[in-house]
Design a protein around this motif. Sequence first.
Motif, PDB file in Angstrom:
ATOM      1  N   PRO A  92     -14.872  -5.920   2.762  1.00  0.00           N
ATOM      2  CA  PRO A  92     -14.527  -4.507   2.979  1.00  0.00           C
ATOM      3  C   PRO A  92     -13.044  -4.379   3.321  1.00  0.00           C
ATOM      4  O   PRO A  92     -12.476  -5.228   4.022  1.00  0.00           O
ATOM      5  CB  PRO A  92     -15.409  -4.106   4.167  1.00  0.00           C
ATOM      6  CG  PRO A  92     -16.539  -5.079   4.142  1.00  0.00           C
ATOM      7  CD  PRO A  92     -15.974  -6.368   3.631  1.00  0.00           C
ATOM      8  N   MET A  93     -12.430  -3.350   2.813  1.00  0.00           N
ATOM      9  CA  MET A  93     -10.981  -3.240   2.949  1.00  0.00           C
ATOM     10  C   MET A  93     -10.557  -1.778   2.910  1.00  0.00           C
ATOM     11  O   MET A  93     -11.202  -0.947   2.281  1.00  0.00           O
ATOM     12  CB  MET A  93     -10.322  -4.022   1.801  1.00  0.00           C
ATOM     13  CG  MET A  93      -8.854  -4.293   1.966  1.00  0.00           C
ATOM     14  SD  MET A  93      -8.323  -5.636   0.858  1.00  0.00           S
ATOM     15  CE  MET A  93      -9.196  -7.029   1.591  1.00  0.00           C
ATOM     16  N   ARG A  94      -9.446  -1.491   3.593  1.00  0.00           N
ATOM     17  CA  ARG A  94      -8.923  -0.134   3.563  1.00  0.00           C
ATOM     18  C   ARG A  94      -8.136   0.073   2.283  1.00  0.00           C
ATOM     19  O   ARG A  94      -7.295  -0.737   1.904  1.00  0.00           O
ATOM     20  CB  ARG A  94      -8.027   0.131   4.782  1.00  0.00           C
ATOM     21  CG  ARG A  94      -7.528   1.561   4.822  1.00  0.00           C
ATOM     22  CD  ARG A  94      -7.041   1.940   6.194  1.00  0.00           C
ATOM     23  NE  ARG A  94      -8.117   1.957   7.173  1.00  0.00           N
ATOM     24  CZ  ARG A  94      -9.026   2.905   7.292  1.00  0.00           C
ATOM     25  NH1 ARG A  94      -9.017   3.927   6.454  1.00  0.00           N
ATOM     26  NH2 ARG A  94      -9.950   2.845   8.224  1.00  0.00           N
ATOM     27  N   ALA A  95      -8.422   1.181   1.606  1.00  0.00           N
ATOM     28  CA  ALA A  95      -7.759   1.481   0.337  1.00  0.00           C
ATOM     29  C   ALA A  95      -6.323   1.939   0.576  1.00  0.00           C
ATOM     30  O   ALA A  95      -5.906   2.187   1.714  1.00  0.00           O
ATOM     31  CB  ALA A  95      -8.536   2.557  -0.417  1.00  0.00           C
ATOM     32  N   GLN A  96      -5.579   2.071  -0.511  1.00  0.00           N
ATOM     33  CA  GLN A  96      -4.186   2.474  -0.414  1.00  0.00           C
ATOM     34  C   GLN A  96      -4.034   3.844   0.228  1.00  0.00           C
ATOM     35  O   GLN A  96      -3.021   4.125   0.863  1.00  0.00           O
ATOM     36  CB  GLN A  96      -3.576   2.503  -1.829  1.00  0.00           C
ATOM     37  CG  GLN A  96      -3.629   1.170  -2.567  1.00  0.00           C
ATOM     38  CD  GLN A  96      -2.637   0.149  -2.028  1.00  0.00           C
ATOM     39  OE1 GLN A  96      -1.969   0.392  -1.032  1.00  0.00           O
ATOM     40  NE2 GLN A  96      -2.539  -0.997  -2.677  1.00  0.00           N
TER      41      GLN A  96
END
Length: 363
Positions: A252-256
């Motif tokens: 899981p990752m924060r988008a731009q």
Amino acid sequence: MTLPLSHHDIYDAALDDTLFDILPQRLAREMNVPSAIFFWLHPGNMQEISAGTQPEANADYIEILDQDPWMAEVKDERANSGAFRLTDHVSAEAFEKSVMYNEITLKHRLDRFWCLGMIQDTRDGRVVTAFHKGKQAGDFSDSELGFVNRHTRDLGRLHSIRRELIRNNIREIAAADRTLQGEMPIFDLDHEGRLLRMNGMAETLLLLHPLLILQRNRILAIGGPKKQAFNAAVGNATVAAHSHASWLDLPPMRAQDGRILPNLRLNLLPQTTNGRRALVIVTTEDAAELRSDFYSPQEKISLTQRERDILTGLVKGLRRDQLAHDLGITVPTVDLHSGNLRRKLGARTMLEAVAIAFKAGFL
């Protein structure tokens, strides 16, 4: 004369229901045995996912499946370890006394007595492959066991990727005009990793995901520590001699733009048409969540007016006590709103929260 089953035949069945349904028959035919069946064992549910070669008894078979001595041998320690003979664990005499043999095999005059099985795990449950021979044919030989084991890895990858596609509701990849369907992000790459086609969701993912990079030469790349693993996976999916499927997980990752993207799996599937190519089909454990993330506006991250006031004050360089004075609240209340801001924006510090807020258009 039918050509021997290849790894391409196996992987092609991941995207084609007809090819998947006849795959057990092809395996059985090459071994010269009457029957081969795939079973999907989902937690709390057991079902036949391919009819095999003798479907006439399926209705009765499913009713007493839990009394099958072979299915009783589906145990954790045998998963992903290759094929094995049922008689290594259950004697022929014990099988002859079973309900399965007397109520199914004899009743329907099935040519099933000896059994060779294989157990493989996927993220969506367990898949069992069972081969059967008639009583007069004798037990499975070492060479027949070896034949199944030659296909073990390919079948395991097939089932894992097919289960991913089914869970994400992907039934077809391309429309009649050969454009890629839009249910989930899909990239079409050549043997150098160069992007040939992609659908709309793939284009959106490229814009959002910080690790996905389309280089100037149109080569699709992964940033960070998984760069080499992705390059190797593309090479393995397109190598001429023996291409094979694989997958790569992204956390899981924060988008731009600040939204949170869930865990993603990049499924690499070899393609046999139009040269050495690979499909990269992106799936997730919650396809609905991913689609919602893609089609929701940035304002999905909802800030209260007080949280916006805190952000504005921080941009002006105000300290916590100055913020409290200007807003007419206490310092602990400022800290409370600041903590909510960090949580909503996925930031570790308030400085990072301000940077994310700028990028997401909140300031």
